[in-house]
Design a protein around this motif. Structure first.
Motif, short mmCIF file in Angstrom:
data_model
loop_
_atom_site.label_atom_id
_atom_site.label_comp_id
_atom_site.label_asym_id
_atom_site.label_seq_id
_atom_site.Cartn_x
_atom_site.Cartn_y
_atom_site.Cartn_z
N SER A 1 -105.13 -78.57 57.37
CA SER A 1 -104.79 -79.37 56.19
C SER A 1 -105.79 -79.12 55.06
O SER A 1 -105.43 -79.18 53.88
CB SER A 1 -104.64 -80.85 56.53
N THR A 2 -107.03 -78.81 55.41
CA THR A 2 -108.00 -78.43 54.36
C THR A 2 -107.52 -77.15 53.67
O THR A 2 -107.54 -77.04 52.44
CB THR A 2 -109.40 -78.19 54.99
N TYR A 3 -107.06 -76.22 54.49
CA TYR A 3 -106.61 -74.93 53.93
C TYR A 3 -105.36 -75.11 53.08
O TYR A 3 -105.29 -74.61 51.95
CB TYR A 3 -106.32 -73.97 55.10
N THR A 4 -104.35 -75.82 53.60
CA THR A 4 -103.07 -75.91 52.87
C THR A 4 -103.19 -76.76 51.60
O THR A 4 -102.40 -76.61 50.68
CB THR A 4 -101.96 -76.50 53.77
N ALA A 5 -104.18 -77.64 51.56
CA ALA A 5 -104.36 -78.47 50.35
C ALA A 5 -104.93 -77.63 49.19
O ALA A 5 -104.77 -78.00 48.03
CB ALA A 5 -105.27 -79.65 50.64
N SER A 6 -105.60 -76.53 49.52
CA SER A 6 -106.25 -75.77 48.44
C SER A 6 -105.60 -74.40 48.20
O SER A 6 -105.75 -73.83 47.12
CB SER A 6 -107.74 -75.58 48.75
N ARG A 7 -104.87 -73.89 49.14
CA ARG A 7 -104.27 -72.55 48.99
C ARG A 7 -103.08 -72.61 48.04
O ARG A 7 -102.15 -73.42 48.24
CB ARG A 7 -103.83 -72.06 50.38
N LYS A 8 -103.10 -71.76 47.02
CA LYS A 8 -102.01 -71.74 46.02
C LYS A 8 -101.45 -70.34 45.91
O LYS A 8 -102.20 -69.41 45.59
CB LYS A 8 -102.54 -72.19 44.66
N VAL A 9 -100.17 -70.18 46.18
CA VAL A 9 -99.55 -68.87 46.00
C VAL A 9 -98.32 -68.93 45.09
O VAL A 9 -97.78 -67.90 44.71
CB VAL A 9 -99.19 -68.18 47.34
N TRP A 10 -97.87 -70.15 44.73
CA TRP A 10 -96.71 -70.32 43.83
C TRP A 10 -97.16 -71.12 42.61
O TRP A 10 -96.89 -72.31 42.51
CB TRP A 10 -95.57 -71.06 44.54
N GLY A 11 -97.86 -70.48 41.72
CA GLY A 11 -98.31 -71.19 40.53
C GLY A 11 -99.37 -72.21 40.89
O GLY A 11 -100.25 -71.96 41.71
N GLY A 12 -99.24 -73.43 40.26
CA GLY A 12 -100.34 -74.39 40.38
C GLY A 12 -100.31 -75.29 41.60
O GLY A 12 -101.24 -76.05 41.83
N ARG A 13 -99.25 -75.23 42.39
CA ARG A 13 -99.15 -76.20 43.49
C ARG A 13 -99.67 -75.59 44.80
O ARG A 13 -99.48 -74.42 45.07
CB ARG A 13 -97.69 -76.62 43.68
N SER A 14 -100.26 -76.45 45.60
CA SER A 14 -100.79 -75.98 46.88
C SER A 14 -99.63 -75.72 47.85
O SER A 14 -98.56 -76.31 47.71
CB SER A 14 -101.72 -77.04 47.48
N VAL B 1 -102.47 -76.35 67.41
CA VAL B 1 -103.15 -75.07 67.16
C VAL B 1 -102.14 -74.03 66.68
O VAL B 1 -102.38 -73.30 65.72
CB VAL B 1 -103.91 -74.59 68.43
N ASP B 2 -100.97 -74.00 67.30
CA ASP B 2 -99.95 -73.03 66.88
C ASP B 2 -99.54 -73.30 65.42
O ASP B 2 -99.41 -72.37 64.61
CB ASP B 2 -98.74 -73.12 67.80
N THR B 3 -99.35 -74.56 65.08
CA THR B 3 -98.97 -74.91 63.71
C THR B 3 -100.09 -74.56 62.73
O THR B 3 -99.84 -74.05 61.63
CB THR B 3 -98.65 -76.43 63.63
N ALA B 4 -101.33 -74.82 63.15
CA ALA B 4 -102.47 -74.51 62.28
C ALA B 4 -102.53 -73.01 61.99
O ALA B 4 -102.79 -72.60 60.86
CB ALA B 4 -103.77 -74.98 62.93
N VAL B 5 -102.26 -72.20 63.01
CA VAL B 5 -102.25 -70.74 62.80
C VAL B 5 -101.15 -70.40 61.80
O VAL B 5 -101.36 -69.67 60.83
CB VAL B 5 -102.03 -70.01 64.14
N GLN B 6 -99.97 -70.98 62.00
CA GLN B 6 -98.81 -70.64 61.16
C GLN B 6 -99.06 -70.98 59.68
O GLN B 6 -98.78 -70.16 58.81
CB GLN B 6 -97.56 -71.38 61.67
N VAL B 7 -99.59 -72.15 59.42
CA VAL B 7 -99.74 -72.56 58.01
C VAL B 7 -100.90 -71.83 57.33
O VAL B 7 -101.01 -71.86 56.10
CB VAL B 7 -99.89 -74.10 57.84
N HIS B 8 -101.73 -71.16 58.10
CA HIS B 8 -102.78 -70.32 57.51
C HIS B 8 -102.23 -68.95 57.11
O HIS B 8 -102.95 -68.16 56.50
CB HIS B 8 -103.92 -70.09 58.51
N GLY B 9 -101.01 -68.63 57.51
CA GLY B 9 -100.51 -67.27 57.26
C GLY B 9 -101.38 -66.26 58.00
O GLY B 9 -101.89 -66.54 59.09
N GLY B 10 -101.59 -65.10 57.37
CA GLY B 10 -102.39 -64.03 58.01
C GLY B 10 -103.79 -64.49 58.34
O GLY B 10 -104.37 -64.11 59.37
N ALA B 11 -104.34 -65.36 57.48
CA ALA B 11 -105.71 -65.86 57.71
C ALA B 11 -105.80 -66.57 59.06
O ALA B 11 -106.85 -66.62 59.69
CB ALA B 11 -106.12 -66.81 56.59
#
Ligand SMILES: Cc1cc2nc3c(=O)[nH]c(=O)nc-3n(C[C@H](O)[C@H](O)[C@H](O)COP(=O)(O)OP(=O)(O)OC[C@H]3O[C@@H](n4cnc5c(N)ncnc54)[C@H](O)[C@@H]3O)c2cc1C
Length: 387
Positions: free
Chosen positions: A262-275, A334-344
């Protein structure tokens, strides 16, 4: 039933969390990848009294219960340090010796559990018997006053770190010729006891071993308890603490993964300004996993409270359910955490894929999800046993 923690338990939680965070997941992974153990963390936790919380005060422990030990397991895992030996040594071995050992055994072993200076591995699983402990083939024979143990064990955790292994063997009942279980405290360096390390796909500083016992000679007082009659109750005494603490470790691991994600998904932006966390396709799976982890935690502390209140039968049902729920929730988190991180998510750096093996194993060990479902079907739903 009230499962709110007391102020002292909350203080313990805060203190263990602070200790765990000082070490963190990078420390855990670095140790695992260099083939070392988490010696510093274990020693410090021992000095602070966290490893001996469940050991009675007269032997130098904290005089608390499995609730407190579950808190220790959960918080270290929530800091990214899930230590399986907490389950094996203080939860199983210390409980078995405290509850069913002789007074001499309590005096000899419990002070070491209290300060963490003593680690004891636990060996029940065998290649041929698997989940069916009625088929155990390791045999203890009398030879004068001594015992001779022969057999094979597999997947035994932490033998390279432990001073002793608590071995489950069978003794022959003279009257009937039937074999029945007994527990023995076997020095890890006993002549006739050899081991080979198993290659496991788990990133962990703790290792699993095959053990070979070839006429391992033990003195009479290596038998846990006054007589072989102590064997079966001693074996069962370890089960609830094992399930509760391994579940706590799973819940802590789930919390760790969700926090990272959730720390990662709150700050990662790939579609304009939204996380990316603003997209429900990312947020909902994380929220779902968080719900599952919280539900498992409720059952864990219910089981621990029942156990500490001496309500062993009810604790047995709750401990099995907690272990099942936490095993599933941890794997999902853990599986979900991996998924929402994408490649990271698949890198070592982001510290989530490093837990995939451990949480997968948590659905198999120390008791598989299927054997828990069997237990619930039989003892809660009163279904006929099929095996
Ligand atoms: C990381 C790790 C650490 C471990 N540490 C220890 C340790 O320290 N000490 C120790 O003694 N053991 C340890 N184990 C062993 C662990 O407890 C066993 O792997 C576990 O109990 C399952 O036994 P098994 O592997 O023989 O599987 P099996 O019994 O061969 O079962 C294989 C599969 O069949 C299923 N199955 C079997 N019987 C039934 C049935 N009647 N109904 C439905 N499904 C069934 C099982 O659920 C499982 O999915 C460890 C294992 C792992 C992976």
């Amino acid at each position: 039933m009230n499962v709110d923690l007391t102020d002292e338990q909350e203080q313990l939680r805060d203190a263990v969390r602070a200790l765990g965070r000082r070490y963190g997941h990078d420390y855990f992974v670095t140790k695992a990848k260099s083939g070392e153990h988490t010696t510093e963390l274990w020693a410090e936790a021992g000095r602070l009294g966290y490893l001996g919380v469940n050991v009675p005060t007269e032997y130098g422990g904290g005089g608390c219960g499995i609730t407190e030990l579950a808190i220790v397991c959960e918080e270290l895992a929530a800091a990214g340090c899930p230590l399986l030996l907490l389950v094996v040594s203080p939860a199983i071995a210390a409980t078995v010796i405290h509850r069913h050992g002789t007074e001499a055994q309590r005096k000899r072993f419990l002070p070491g559990f209290a300060d963490g200076s003593l680690k004891v591995a636990f060996a029940i699983t065998e290649p041929e018997a698997g989940s069916n402990f009625h088929r155990l083939g390791t045999v203890a024979r009398r030879d004068g006053d001594d015992w001779l143990l022969s057999g094979r064990k597999c997947f035994i955790s932490g033998v390279d770190e432990a001073r002793y292994v608590l071995v489950v063997a069978r003794t022959e009942e003279a009257a009937t010729g039937r074999l029945r279980p007994a527990l023995f405290v076997v020095p890890a360096d006993a002549p006739g006891l050899t081991r080979s390390k198993l290659d496991m796909e788990i990133v962990s500083p703790e290792n699993q071993f095959l053990l070979y016992l070839d006429d391992v000679r033990l003195p009479a007082d290596a038998l846990v308890g006054e007589s072989v009659d102590a064997g079966l109750p001693a074996l069962f005494a370890g089960l609830n603490p094992e399930r509760i603490t391994v579940a706590a470790m799973g819940a802590g691991t789930g919390r760790y993964a969700i926090e990272r994600a959730s720390t990662y998904t709150a700050s990662r932006k790939v579609w304009g300004g939204r996380s990316i966390g603003s997209h429900q396709g990312v947020a909902h799976p994380l929220a779902h996993a968080a719900v599952q982890v919280e539900l498992a935690r409720l059952m864990i502390y219910r089981a621990a409270t029942l156990y500490d209140a001496g309500r062993d039968l009810e604790a047995g049902v709750a401990a099995n359910m907690a272990k099942y729920a936490a095993g599933e929730a941890a794997a999902l988190a853990v599986d979900t955490a991996v998924q929402v991180h994408g490649g990271a998510g698949m890198t070592t750096e982001y510290g989530v894929a490093t837990l995939l093996g451990a949480v997968r194993a948590g659905r198999i060990a120390p008791v598989s999800r299927e054997m828990i479902l069997n237990f619930v079907a039989q003892h809660v739903l009163h279904q006929e046993k099929s095996y």
